[in-house]
Write a protein that holds these residues in place. Structure first.
Motif, PDB file in Angstrom:
ATOM      1  N   HIS A 131     -39.082  -0.354  13.871  1.00 58.70           N
ATOM      2  CA  HIS A 131     -39.816  -1.232  13.831  1.00 58.70           C
ATOM      3  C   HIS A 131     -40.384  -2.191  11.736  1.00 58.70           C
ATOM      4  O   HIS A 131     -40.857  -0.966  11.571  1.00 58.70           O
ATOM      5  CB  HIS A 131     -40.526  -2.175  14.906  1.00 58.70           C
ATOM      6  CG  HIS A 131     -40.127  -1.710  15.910  1.00 58.70           C
ATOM      7  ND1 HIS A 131     -38.830  -2.539  16.365  1.00 58.70           N
ATOM      8  CD2 HIS A 131     -40.008  -0.524  17.029  1.00 58.70           C
ATOM      9  CE1 HIS A 131     -38.954  -2.024  17.632  1.00 58.70           C
ATOM     10  NE2 HIS A 131     -39.256  -0.805  17.693  1.00 58.70           N
ATOM     11  N   LEU A 132     -40.496  -3.199  11.973  1.00 64.68           N
ATOM     12  CA  LEU A 132     -41.769  -3.684  10.690  1.00 64.68           C
ATOM     13  C   LEU A 132     -42.842  -3.835  11.481  1.00 64.68           C
ATOM     14  O   LEU A 132     -43.568  -3.457  11.845  1.00 64.68           O
ATOM     15  CB  LEU A 132     -41.094  -5.220  10.628  1.00 64.68           C
ATOM     16  CG  LEU A 132     -39.636  -4.979  10.011  1.00 64.68           C
ATOM     17  CD1 LEU A 132     -39.422  -6.787   9.501  1.00 64.68           C
ATOM     18  CD2 LEU A 132     -39.067  -4.478   8.958  1.00 64.68           C
TER      19      LEU A 132
ATOM     20  N   ILE B 112     -47.132  -1.641  16.086  1.00 68.30           N
ATOM     21  CA  ILE B 112     -47.716  -0.919  14.718  1.00 68.30           C
ATOM     22  C   ILE B 112     -48.255  -1.397  14.551  1.00 68.30           C
ATOM     23  O   ILE B 112     -49.389  -0.600  13.765  1.00 68.30           O
ATOM     24  CB  ILE B 112     -46.091  -1.558  13.641  1.00 68.30           C
ATOM     25  CG1 ILE B 112     -45.067  -0.436  14.361  1.00 68.30           C
ATOM     26  CG2 ILE B 112     -46.611  -0.881  12.571  1.00 68.30           C
ATOM     27  CD1 ILE B 112     -43.376  -1.115  13.407  1.00 68.30           C
ATOM     28  N   ARG B 113     -48.844  -3.064  14.533  1.00 66.61           N
ATOM     29  CA  ARG B 113     -50.376  -3.203  14.238  1.00 66.61           C
ATOM     30  C   ARG B 113     -51.363  -2.400  15.159  1.00 66.61           C
ATOM     31  O   ARG B 113     -52.552  -2.266  14.788  1.00 66.61           O
ATOM     32  CB  ARG B 113     -50.082  -4.628  15.103  1.00 66.61           C
ATOM     33  CG  ARG B 113     -49.563  -5.214  13.485  1.00 66.61           C
ATOM     34  CD  ARG B 113     -49.801  -7.039  13.342  1.00 66.61           C
ATOM     35  NE  ARG B 113     -49.531  -7.856  14.446  1.00 66.61           N
ATOM     36  CZ  ARG B 113     -48.652  -7.996  14.189  1.00 66.61           C
ATOM     37  NH1 ARG B 113     -47.575  -8.439  13.707  1.00 66.61           N
ATOM     38  NH2 ARG B 113     -48.197  -8.951  15.600  1.00 66.61           N
TER      39      ARG B 113
ATOM     40  N   ALA C 295     -46.851   8.850  17.044  1.00 65.25           N
ATOM     41  CA  ALA C 295     -46.407   7.477  17.516  1.00 65.25           C
ATOM     42  C   ALA C 295     -46.107   6.325  16.624  1.00 65.25           C
ATOM     43  O   ALA C 295     -44.656   6.032  16.927  1.00 65.25           O
ATOM     44  CB  ALA C 295     -47.505   7.030  18.394  1.00 65.25           C
ATOM     45  N   LEU C 296     -47.305   5.768  15.523  1.00 62.51           N
ATOM     46  CA  LEU C 296     -46.700   4.889  14.719  1.00 62.51           C
ATOM     47  C   LEU C 296     -45.417   5.667  13.515  1.00 62.51           C
ATOM     48  O   LEU C 296     -45.117   4.504  13.506  1.00 62.51           O
ATOM     49  CB  LEU C 296     -48.252   4.979  13.720  1.00 62.51           C
ATOM     50  CG  LEU C 296     -48.307   4.276  12.860  1.00 62.51           C
ATOM     51  CD1 LEU C 296     -47.727   2.426  13.254  1.00 62.51           C
ATOM     52  CD2 LEU C 296     -49.819   3.753  11.488  1.00 62.51           C
ATOM     53  N   ASP C 297     -45.612   6.940  12.797  1.00 60.39           N
ATOM     54  CA  ASP C 297     -44.535   6.570  12.231  1.00 60.39           C
ATOM     55  C   ASP C 297     -43.823   6.925  13.198  1.00 60.39           C
ATOM     56  O   ASP C 297     -42.248   6.614  12.859  1.00 60.39           O
ATOM     57  CB  ASP C 297     -44.310   8.387  12.150  1.00 60.39           C
ATOM     58  CG  ASP C 297     -45.554   8.467  11.011  1.00 60.39           C
ATOM     59  OD1 ASP C 297     -46.566   7.527  10.494  1.00 60.39           O
ATOM     60  OD2 ASP C 297     -46.433   9.918  10.651  1.00 60.39           O
ATOM     61  N   GLU C 298     -42.891   6.817  14.566  1.00 63.07           N
ATOM     62  CA  GLU C 298     -41.826   6.792  15.234  1.00 63.07           C
ATOM     63  C   GLU C 298     -41.754   5.180  15.490  1.00 63.07           C
ATOM     64  O   GLU C 298     -40.699   4.739  15.489  1.00 63.07           O
ATOM     65  CB  GLU C 298     -42.225   7.367  16.548  1.00 63.07           C
ATOM     66  CG  GLU C 298     -40.898   7.442  17.459  1.00 63.07           C
ATOM     67  CD  GLU C 298     -40.783   8.200  19.066  1.00 63.07           C
ATOM     68  OE1 GLU C 298     -40.320   8.217  19.501  1.00 63.07           O
ATOM     69  OE2 GLU C 298     -42.031   8.803  18.722  1.00 63.07           O
TER      70      GLU C 298
END
Length: 735
Positions: free
Chosen positions: A332-333, A339-340, A324-327
């Motif tokens: 997004h940045l 992401i954080r 999910a983070l890679d997506e």
């Protein structure tokens, strides 16, 4: 030729190797001469008949006087082995029977001997109450028992009567024996025969029971001894184990021989600890392998960590968050809130994964250390028990010896106990090997006396006695009954056979040239012409064993027959005791041979002419006081020498041989001797004795002349001379 020269040149009769020319005349009688046997039977018909009649009469009287006796018989079958009710199978056969033909034969004979034994007879007597039984004594033909007789005497009497009338027969190649008993009472005979069979079967079973009883008593004693030895050996084993501190377990193993063995507590503990040590070592090795696997730098490379459910769940969550983070990073940045947030979640999951791996590594290490500690402790226990076991083995040597002795005693005791139980179970339940085939029934007719059988046996016995008597009588009697007896009994050739005078006047028969006696002497004359290899002897002595056998008549007939052939014959009467030739010549006996023997006168002074041409005589002369002394001088030889010079043949009529020495003395001086034998005259060795005396002088015995032979006599019908005078002249003088 002088007479002594004649004697020196001729062969000597009766001397081995000297009488081969006469061997064909003296052939021995065959060992079985039917003709001689028939003659002996016919000659002794009255004797044979008397013996047969007498013995048959005795047998008849004996049979009629006998008491009627009845025989009852029972038959039994005797088998080799015995069947038993109890055994490995019902009616299983006992293996104590005979094993081969010879043992079977001995076994059957033994059973017959038991039937005939005194012990069995006593059992029968006691069973039927025959001891002292007056009726039984009367039936057996014995006297009544004495009131003073002791019990032993009564027992012996009863047993003796039973055994004496018992008959046991076992045919060859058969097992069926017949037990018979004979008495004057038919009912008693059947009772005793059946009682014998019953007692025989009972005694047979009793002997087997007694033998097993002895075996049981013997085994009982052996069993007590074995039990005592077993108890002592087991106590010795326990005492030694207590003193040595040995604790044995129950039998758990089996050796190569199949027997169970016991082990001690120490040995059992060592085995258990050794097995546990092996298991602990295996667990330690396994735990060590796990620890090596998780102790590396990369914890997640261990199988234990990866396969852990918690770690597996965290790894799955981490992978999902990472995806999910890679997506999100693609859209997004980095400072994007989502992401954080996912980065923060991913770091938390990573910390949890590292904490779980660390916990798993610590658990594996603790397992490894626990397995290592357990292994070390078990090895220490095994080492300690090994020392105790080695120390215990030294004590097991004596313990095993005692234990083996106890086991041996136990096996012996168990075997004896089993055999004892078998004997107790089998004693008294054996079946008999004797089976009754037919019981004795009361006989309806007596078995003895058997008139026909007794008469037949008497006839056979009488014939045997008669034959023996006739044989012995014939062997000890040298009487000559027919011409065929001369050669085998006397060993002399038969020169002629002179029949009995039909007119009882031999002189008248000799005067008739057609009579049978004249023909017989003519035949005798022909035989004398060829009696020696040189022909007719110059000097012939005519003698006999006893008086009145026809010696004088024969000498006169021989001399007259030779004279009718044209020979110059001189007949000398040398019987100086009972002279007889002068009466036949019708002359006085005033001068004769006795005068010549006592003087040196020439023989011509004593020669007397006869009515027969060419025949002259010298009478005996006055009877001297000692004729034997006169004949023993050389004068008789001179007289014979002068006679042979003046005459062709000299015939001498001498006295009998038996009891006198005259004839043997003259026989040694003549050229030949004729031995006259009267037919069918009773004798007791006189002929053989006379010939023995003659042969002592080594004369030439020309042969024998059988006189007074009756060819029509019954005993001579088997002779070759039977009907000797059938061929006679008819009334016209034709033959």
């Amino acid at each position: 030729m002088p007479s002594n020269q004649i004697i020196a040149d001729r062969p000597l009769a009766g001397v081995p190797g000297q009488d081969d020319d006469l061997a064909i005349f003296t052939a021995p009688r065959p060992s079985f001469d039917l003709r001689h046997i028939l003659v002996a039977v016919r000659s002794h018909l009255w004797l044979i008949g008397g013996i047969i009649a007498g013995i048959l009469t005795l047998a008849l009287v004996y049979t009629l006087l006998q008491t009627a006796r009845y025989t009852a018989s029972s038959t039994i079958q005797i088998n080799d082995s015995t069947a038993r009710v109890l055994g490995r199978g019902q009616d299983a056969e006992d293996d104590s029977g005979p094993t081969n033909v010879y043992d079977t034969d001995r076994f059957l004979k033994t059973q017959i001997d038991i039937l005939n034994s005194r012990g069995l007879a006593l059992r029968v007597a006691q069973r039927l109450k025959l001891i002292g039984n007056k009726e039984f004594y009367a039936e057996q033909g014995a006297g009544q028992p004495s009131p003073k007789a002791s019990p032993d005497d009564l027992h012996r009497q009863a047993v003796g009567m039973l055994m004496g009338n018992l008959s046991v027969k076992l045919p060859r190649d058969s097992r069926i024996a017949t037990v018979s008993y004979k008495s004057a009472n038919p009912v008693r005979s059947a009772q005793i025969a059946n009682a014998y069979v019953a007692e025989f079967i009972s005694s047979n079973l009793q002997r087997k029971f007694d033998s097993s009883s002895y075996a049981r008593d013997f085994l009982s004693g052996q069993l007590a001894d074995a039990k005592q030895r077993l108890e002592m050996s087991e106590r010795a084993v326990n005492a030694y184990a207590r003193s040595a501190g040995l604790i044995r377990t129950e039998p758990t193993t089996t050796d190569t021989s199949g027997s169970s063995t016991q082990t001690s507590v120490t040995t059992s503990s060592l085995a258990q600890l050794n097995a546990a040590t092996n298991e602990a070592t295996a667990r330690r090795i396994q735990a060590e392998a796990r620890w090596r696997s998780v102790s590396g730098s990369n914890a997640l490379g261990s199988t234990d960590v990866i396969t852990n459910p918690t770690v597996s769940t965290l790894l799955a969550q981490r992978a999902s968050l990472q995806a999910a983070l890679d997506e999100d990073r693609a859209r997004h940045l980095e400072d994007y809130p989502s992401i954080r947030a996912r980065v923060s979640q991913l770091a938390a999951i990573e910390r949890q994964i590292q904490l779980g791996a660390s916990n798993i590594r610590s658990g594996v290490r603790q397992d490894y250390q626990a397995a290592l500690s357990a292994e070390q402790q078990l090895k220490a226990q095994v080492a300690r028990l090994k020392g105790e076991t080695l120390s215990e083995q030294d004590s097991n040597v004596q313990y095993n010896l005692l234990m083996r002795e106890a086991e041996t005693n136990r096996e012996l005791y168990n075997g004896l106990l089993e055999r004892y139980k078998q004997l107790n179970a089998a004693s008294g339940v054996s079946l008999s090997n004797i089976y009754v085939i037919d019981k004795a029934e009361v006989p309806s007719s007596p078995s003895s006396p058997n008139l026909f059988k007794n008469l037949l046996l008497a006839l056979i016995l009488s014939l045997a006695i008669a034959v023996t008597v006739v044989f012995l009588k014939d062997q000890f009697d040298d009487s000559i009954r027919m011409p065929e007896d001369v050669e085998p009994k006397l060993g002399l050739p038969l020169l002629g056979v002179v029949p009995n005078s039909a007119l009882d006047d031999p002189q008248a028969d000799l005067a008739d040239p057609k009579s049978a006696i004249s023909e017989a002497f003519n035949s005798l004359r022909s035989s004398l012409l060829y009696s020696t290899p040189e022909g007719l002897p110059r000097t012939i002595l005519v003698t006999s064993a006893q008086a009145s056998e026809g010696k004088t008549t024969s000498s006169f007939a021989i001399a007259a027959g030779l004279a009718r052939m044209g020979k110059n014959i001189l007949l000398i009467d040398a019987d100086l005791r009972r002279p007889a030739l002068h009466r036949r010549n019708g002359s006085e006996n005033s001068r004769g041979l006795s005068d010549l023997l006592t003087s040196h006168d020439p023989i011509g002074t004593a020669v007397v002419p006869t009515k027969t041409a060419n025949l002259s005589m010298i009478h005996a002369g006055p009877v001297p006081p000692s004729p034997t002394e006169l004949l023993s001088t050389d004068r008789i030889e001179q007289i014979l020498d002068q006679a042979t010079k003046q005459f062709d043949v000299v015939v001498i009529d001498s006295p009998p041989v038996l009891g006198l020495a005259d004839a043997p003395l003259i026989a040694g001086l003549v050229g030949g001797v004729i031995f006259v034998v009267e037919a069918d005259r009773a004798r007791h060795g006189s002929l053989k004795t006379s010939l023995r005396r003659l042969r002592a002088m080594r004369p030439l015995i020309l042969g024998a002349v059988l006189t007074k032979f009756d060819p029509t006599k019954a005993g001579n019908r088997y002779s070759e001379y039977y009907g000797y005078n059938y061929y006679q002249y008819d009334s016209d003088g034709r033959s």
